[in-house]
Write a protein that holds these residues in place. Sequence first.
Motif, mmCIF file in Angstrom:
data_model
loop_
_atom_site.group_PDB
_atom_site.id
_atom_site.type_symbol
_atom_site.label_atom_id
_atom_site.label_comp_id
_atom_site.label_asym_id
_atom_site.label_seq_id
_atom_site.Cartn_x
_atom_site.Cartn_y
_atom_site.Cartn_z
ATOM 1 N N ALA A 98 0.840 -1.201 0.000
ATOM 2 C CA ALA A 98 0.000 0.000 0.000
ATOM 3 C C ALA A 98 0.878 1.256 0.000
ATOM 4 C CB ALA A 98 -0.922 -0.005 1.212
ATOM 5 N N LEU A 99 1.971 1.188 0.771
ATOM 6 C CA LEU A 99 2.875 2.334 0.869
ATOM 7 C C LEU A 99 3.553 2.609 -0.475
ATOM 8 C CD1 LEU A 99 4.138 4.340 2.879
ATOM 9 C CD2 LEU A 99 5.966 2.669 3.248
ATOM 10 N N VAL A 100 4.007 1.548 -1.114
ATOM 11 C CA VAL A 100 4.688 1.707 -2.402
ATOM 12 C C VAL A 100 3.698 2.231 -3.449
ATOM 13 C CG1 VAL A 100 5.783 0.451 -4.306
ATOM 14 C CG2 VAL A 100 6.485 0.009 -1.935
ATOM 15 N N LEU A 101 2.470 1.699 -3.398
ATOM 16 C CA LEU A 101 1.443 2.152 -4.335
ATOM 17 C C LEU A 101 1.212 3.655 -4.197
ATOM 18 C CD1 LEU A 101 -0.890 1.498 -6.384
ATOM 19 C CD2 LEU A 101 -2.350 1.182 -4.389
ATOM 20 N N LEU A 106 2.102 9.265 -6.033
ATOM 21 C CA LEU A 106 2.623 10.621 -5.808
ATOM 22 C C LEU A 106 3.878 10.874 -6.643
ATOM 23 C CD1 LEU A 106 2.131 10.788 -1.945
ATOM 24 C CD2 LEU A 106 0.846 12.051 -3.657
ATOM 25 N N ARG A 107 4.243 9.888 -7.458
ATOM 26 C CA ARG A 107 5.433 9.986 -8.312
ATOM 27 C C ARG A 107 6.693 10.275 -7.493
ATOM 28 N NH1 ARG A 107 2.379 8.535 -12.241
ATOM 29 N NH2 ARG A 107 1.124 9.942 -13.500
ATOM 30 N N LEU A 108 6.814 9.614 -6.329
ATOM 31 C CA LEU A 108 8.025 9.737 -5.515
ATOM 32 C C LEU A 108 9.088 8.784 -6.051
ATOM 33 C CD1 LEU A 108 6.987 9.833 -1.737
ATOM 34 C CD2 LEU A 108 7.807 11.698 -3.173
ATOM 35 N N ALA A 109 10.342 9.172 -5.915
ATOM 36 C CA ALA A 109 11.438 8.266 -6.265
ATOM 37 C C ALA A 109 11.657 7.325 -5.075
ATOM 38 C CB ALA A 109 12.702 9.053 -6.560
ATOM 39 N N ALA A 110 12.221 6.129 -5.353
ATOM 40 C CA ALA A 110 12.481 5.154 -4.295
ATOM 41 C C ALA A 110 13.349 5.780 -3.199
ATOM 42 C CB ALA A 110 13.155 3.912 -4.872
ATOM 43 N N ALA A 111 14.299 6.627 -3.609
ATOM 44 C CA ALA A 111 15.202 7.246 -2.624
ATOM 45 C C ALA A 111 14.427 8.167 -1.670
ATOM 46 C CB ALA A 111 16.288 8.038 -3.341
ATOM 47 N N ASP A 112 13.431 8.867 -2.203
ATOM 48 C CA ASP A 112 12.620 9.746 -1.352
ATOM 49 C C ASP A 112 11.867 8.922 -0.316
ATOM 50 O OD1 ASP A 112 13.399 11.863 -2.919
ATOM 51 O OD2 ASP A 112 11.651 11.698 -4.264
ATOM 52 N N ALA B 275 -3.521 11.814 -14.958
ATOM 53 C CA ALA B 275 -3.837 12.037 -13.530
ATOM 54 C C ALA B 275 -2.564 12.086 -12.691
ATOM 55 C CB ALA B 275 -4.762 10.944 -13.021
ATOM 56 N N GLY B 276 -2.434 13.135 -11.900
ATOM 57 C CA GLY B 276 -1.261 13.269 -11.037
ATOM 58 C C GLY B 276 -1.687 13.543 -9.604
ATOM 59 N N GLY B 277 -0.794 13.262 -8.656
ATOM 60 C CA GLY B 277 -1.087 13.526 -7.241
ATOM 61 C C GLY B 277 -2.308 12.776 -6.761
ATOM 62 N N LEU B 278 -2.486 11.554 -7.263
ATOM 63 C CA LEU B 278 -3.674 10.768 -6.916
ATOM 64 C C LEU B 278 -3.683 10.403 -5.419
ATOM 65 C CD1 LEU B 278 -6.199 9.139 -7.760
ATOM 66 C CD2 LEU B 278 -4.669 7.242 -8.315
#
Lengths: 126, 310
Positions: A98-101, A106-112, B275-278
């Motif tokens: 769920a966290l990774v999803l 949020l388009r976060l990088a793995a490092a973030d 879609a962004g910031g979902l």
Amino acid sequence: MNLFAIDLKSGSPIYEQVLYAARKAIISGELKPGDAFPSVREIAAALRINPNTVQKALTALKAEGLVETLPGIGNRVCERPEPEVAGRAAQLDEALEALVLRARQLRLAAADLHAALQDHWGRFND
Amino acid sequence: MSIQFRSLTKQYRAGAEAVRDLTLDIVPGSVFALMGRNGAGKTTTIQLLLDLLLPTRGEARLFGVPAAKLCPEHRQRLGYVSENQRLPDWMRVDEFLRFLKPMYPAWDELLTQRLVKLFALPMTQRLDRLSRGQRMKAAFLGALCYRPDVLVLDEPFSGLDSVMRQDLLDALIEFLGEGERTVFLSSHDLGEVERLADTIGVLDHGRLGLHGNIDDLLSHAREVSFLTATPQLPADLPADWWNPVTSPHGTTFTAAVVPDEAALAAAIHSRWPDAGGLTIRPPGLSRYYIDYLRHIEVHPLAGSSTALPS
């Protein structure tokens, strides 16, 4: 986190908020094994919520092995047995997914994500 | 069952049906909140339940007995407070309590004294000299002091300030904690409903729509928001995506039944590739309820009542 001081927000289900606050108080070590855990009526009165909701959260905490009810004494925070090594990672699997999803949404990088995890890990004093 | 409705219907003279074919069981020991917009039929339902109105068809049952057959022994186990409560205005608060006490064998004098103190009621003031909030408190006193098995509340918080609400909430939470009590309330106040109720039912034009246990309903639903440059909503949105609204500041809706968040995210990305910031999270009651009301404005309830999730 003081269970009686949680500030209920209208944006998410009350049951989830109570359960989350109680888990956090126990896992963070604010409530220690053997400590008294407040009664349903105490929590309901302090948070001004239906005792049925509190009872349901307490039932969940008991099922998770975090709290036990001793006849004639009341609720108490449990001694927590070490989970078997093989089972530990598996228990987290769903939460991690769920966290990774969420991080990917949020388009976060793995490092973030790693950095954020480290930060939160450090907030609990063992 | 302490409260049951069976095909309950009320039609006022030459008007539309105020309550239509209501069938519902209230679980003993639960707090049921009847919700809906003004004129949805909430007060009519309560008046039918208490035999203050005669049904056109069907019946409401209390303690297993049709409302019309309630006898004094049942009334002694029943409390009722309404926003427009009729009180014996010429009595002082202390006279009012002395007047009620002999009617209820279970009247508890210690509890009465405790509530008088909690509510800070002026005992020697006439009821018609009390403020609206104080009158409601006096009405609550008259209903709580004999610890009724069933408590019926019609808009108990309407028009009260925050301090009054908190006092009433404290008294009600204590009442609920004392044993198996069934409460049937109608209310617009989402904050109070969220704290008090475990089950809700929504009336719309006299018909029962969404109903169920709050935690079950909310745990199946998700509040969705994201950003997209697509100004228009796609035509093929699922029927259980309630109240989709799009603006440059974000697109939001409540997905009512979500078995799987990953599938929901995929369904969103297939309709809005940019879609962004979902954000997908369990909704609070107010967001869920308001999106449902907007949904049934656009998709009126069909013939029979529906329960979600199945």
